[in-house]
Design a protein around this motif. Structure first.
Motif, mmCIF file in Angstrom:
data_model
loop_
_atom_site.group_PDB
_atom_site.id
_atom_site.type_symbol
_atom_site.label_atom_id
_atom_site.label_comp_id
_atom_site.label_asym_id
_atom_site.label_seq_id
_atom_site.Cartn_x
_atom_site.Cartn_y
_atom_site.Cartn_z
ATOM 1 N N MET A 225 0.849 -1.185 0.000
ATOM 2 C CA MET A 225 0.000 0.000 0.000
ATOM 3 C C MET A 225 0.887 1.238 0.000
ATOM 4 N N GLU A 226 0.484 2.187 -0.805
ATOM 5 C CA GLU A 226 1.186 3.462 -0.864
ATOM 6 C C GLU A 226 0.842 4.259 0.397
ATOM 7 N N LEU A 227 1.867 4.644 1.163
ATOM 8 C CA LEU A 227 1.610 5.380 2.405
ATOM 9 C C LEU A 227 1.119 6.792 2.142
ATOM 10 N N VAL A 228 1.675 7.438 1.135
ATOM 11 C CA VAL A 228 1.317 8.826 0.843
ATOM 12 C C VAL A 228 0.936 8.930 -0.636
ATOM 13 N N THR A 229 -0.332 9.143 -0.886
ATOM 14 C CA THR A 229 -0.807 9.313 -2.255
ATOM 15 C C THR A 229 -0.338 10.668 -2.787
ATOM 16 N N PRO A 230 -0.371 10.868 -4.109
ATOM 17 C CA PRO A 230 0.016 12.185 -4.643
ATOM 18 C C PRO A 230 -0.822 13.331 -4.059
ATOM 19 N N GLU A 231 -2.120 13.098 -3.845
ATOM 20 C CA GLU A 231 -2.980 14.151 -3.280
ATOM 21 C C GLU A 231 -2.577 14.477 -1.844
ATOM 22 N N LEU A 232 -2.322 13.430 -1.042
ATOM 23 C CA LEU A 232 -1.882 13.656 0.334
ATOM 24 C C LEU A 232 -0.520 14.341 0.357
ATOM 25 N N ARG A 233 0.361 13.933 -0.529
ATOM 26 C CA ARG A 233 1.699 14.533 -0.597
ATOM 27 C C ARG A 233 1.596 16.039 -0.824
ATOM 28 N N GLU A 234 0.747 16.445 -1.751
ATOM 29 C CA GLU A 234 0.588 17.877 -2.022
ATOM 30 C C GLU A 234 0.032 18.617 -0.802
ATOM 31 N N ALA A 235 -0.957 18.021 -0.141
ATOM 32 C CA ALA A 235 -1.530 18.653 1.058
ATOM 33 C C ALA A 235 -0.486 18.757 2.169
ATOM 34 N N LEU A 236 0.297 17.709 2.355
ATOM 35 C CA LEU A 236 1.319 17.703 3.408
ATOM 36 C C LEU A 236 2.434 18.697 3.096
ATOM 37 N N LEU A 237 2.828 18.791 1.827
ATOM 38 C CA LEU A 237 3.841 19.775 1.446
ATOM 39 C C LEU A 237 3.320 21.195 1.627
ATOM 40 N N ALA A 238 2.051 21.431 1.290
ATOM 41 C CA ALA A 238 1.452 22.760 1.483
ATOM 42 C C ALA A 238 1.480 23.132 2.966
ATOM 43 N N ASN A 239 1.146 22.189 3.833
ATOM 44 C CA ASN A 239 1.210 22.447 5.276
ATOM 45 C C ASN A 239 2.648 22.740 5.708
ATOM 46 N N GLY A 240 3.609 22.035 5.110
ATOM 47 C CA GLY A 240 5.015 22.250 5.443
ATOM 48 C C GLY A 240 5.542 23.606 5.021
ATOM 49 N N ARG A 241 4.889 24.204 4.038
ATOM 50 C CA ARG A 241 5.310 25.534 3.575
ATOM 51 C C ARG A 241 4.712 26.657 4.414
ATOM 52 N N THR A 242 3.860 26.317 5.374
ATOM 53 C CA THR A 242 3.269 27.332 6.253
ATOM 54 C C THR A 242 3.703 27.049 7.687
ATOM 55 N N PRO A 243 4.934 27.432 8.032
ATOM 56 C CA PRO A 243 5.435 27.156 9.379
ATOM 57 C C PRO A 243 4.593 27.853 10.442
ATOM 58 N N ASP A 244 4.631 27.295 11.614
ATOM 59 C CA ASP A 244 3.924 27.829 12.782
ATOM 60 C C ASP A 244 2.408 27.791 12.621
ATOM 61 N N SER A 245 1.918 26.955 11.703
ATOM 62 C CA SER A 245 0.472 26.778 11.592
ATOM 63 C C SER A 245 0.058 25.610 12.487
ATOM 64 N N ASP A 246 -1.200 25.396 12.598
ATOM 65 C CA ASP A 246 -1.748 24.317 13.434
ATOM 66 C C ASP A 246 -2.716 23.509 12.564
ATOM 67 N N PRO A 247 -2.169 22.765 11.581
ATOM 68 C CA PRO A 247 -3.047 22.110 10.611
ATOM 69 C C PRO A 247 -3.776 20.894 11.172
ATOM 70 N N VAL A 248 -4.863 20.569 10.517
ATOM 71 C CA VAL A 248 -5.586 19.330 10.772
ATOM 72 C C VAL A 248 -4.799 18.217 10.077
ATOM 73 N N PRO A 249 -4.520 17.125 10.760
ATOM 74 C CA PRO A 249 -3.757 16.057 10.104
ATOM 75 C C PRO A 249 -4.590 15.364 9.022
ATOM 76 N N PRO A 250 -4.079 15.338 7.783
ATOM 77 C CA PRO A 250 -4.808 14.659 6.723
ATOM 78 C C PRO A 250 -4.465 13.174 6.603
ATOM 79 N N LEU A 251 -3.503 12.692 7.398
ATOM 80 C CA LEU A 251 -2.996 11.334 7.230
ATOM 81 C C LEU A 251 -2.767 10.659 8.576
ATOM 82 N N LYS A 252 -3.234 9.422 8.672
ATOM 83 C CA LYS A 252 -2.955 8.587 9.841
ATOM 84 C C LYS A 252 -2.295 7.306 9.358
ATOM 85 N N LEU A 253 -1.139 6.994 9.942
ATOM 86 C CA LEU A 253 -0.431 5.751 9.668
ATOM 87 C C LEU A 253 -0.461 4.908 10.934
#
Length: 128
Positions: free
Chosen positions: A1-29
């Motif tokens: 199983m792919e742990l991070v789909t392309p859609e999740l990857r983009e969302a996670l990278l977008a969150n990573g580009r906004t430091p000091d934010s408090d994002p909702v987690p889009p992924l549970k492993l």
């Protein structure tokens, strides 16, 4: 199983580009045959193999921090099972709420009194 789909990857990278934010987690492993749950909020834009989120390794002290997706991908548990993505997980609260509830419960919780208390007075950004 792919742990991070392309859609999740983009969302996670977008969150990573906004430091000091408090994002909702889009992924549970999770580890399907033992302890280990990770609520992932972001990927490091400079090194996407490094994730950030709330990790619970089953020792009673979940914590926020960085971890290696490569290490999680390479994990081989009993019966050859590896870390899996929870296909039905939908984060409802910012990671700070999950972290506060996890500190109280000694483990990551997705419902129950600890999460209710941590979320009290906050409107869920997913429901808003």
């Amino acid at each position: 199983m792919e742990l991070v789909t392309p859609e999740l990857r983009e969302a996670l990278l977008a969150n990573g580009r906004t430091p000091d934010s408090d994002p909702v987690p889009p992924l549970k492993l999770f580890n399907p045959v033992g302890a280990g749950i990770w609520l992932v909020t972001e990927l490091d834009p400079d090194d996407p193999s490094v994730a950030f989120g709330l990790a619970d390794l089953g020792f009673g002290c979940p914590e926020l921090g960085s971890f290696s997706l490569d290490e999680l991908r390479s994990f081989q548990g009993p019966f050859g099972l590896g870390i899996e993505r929870d296909l039905w997980f939908e984060g409802r609260w910012p990671i700070s709420v999950y972290a506060q509830a996890a500190r109280q419960a000694g483990r990551i919780v997705e419902s129950g009194p600890e999460l209710d208390e941590a979320a009290s007075g906050r409107a869920s950004p997913v429901e808003a």
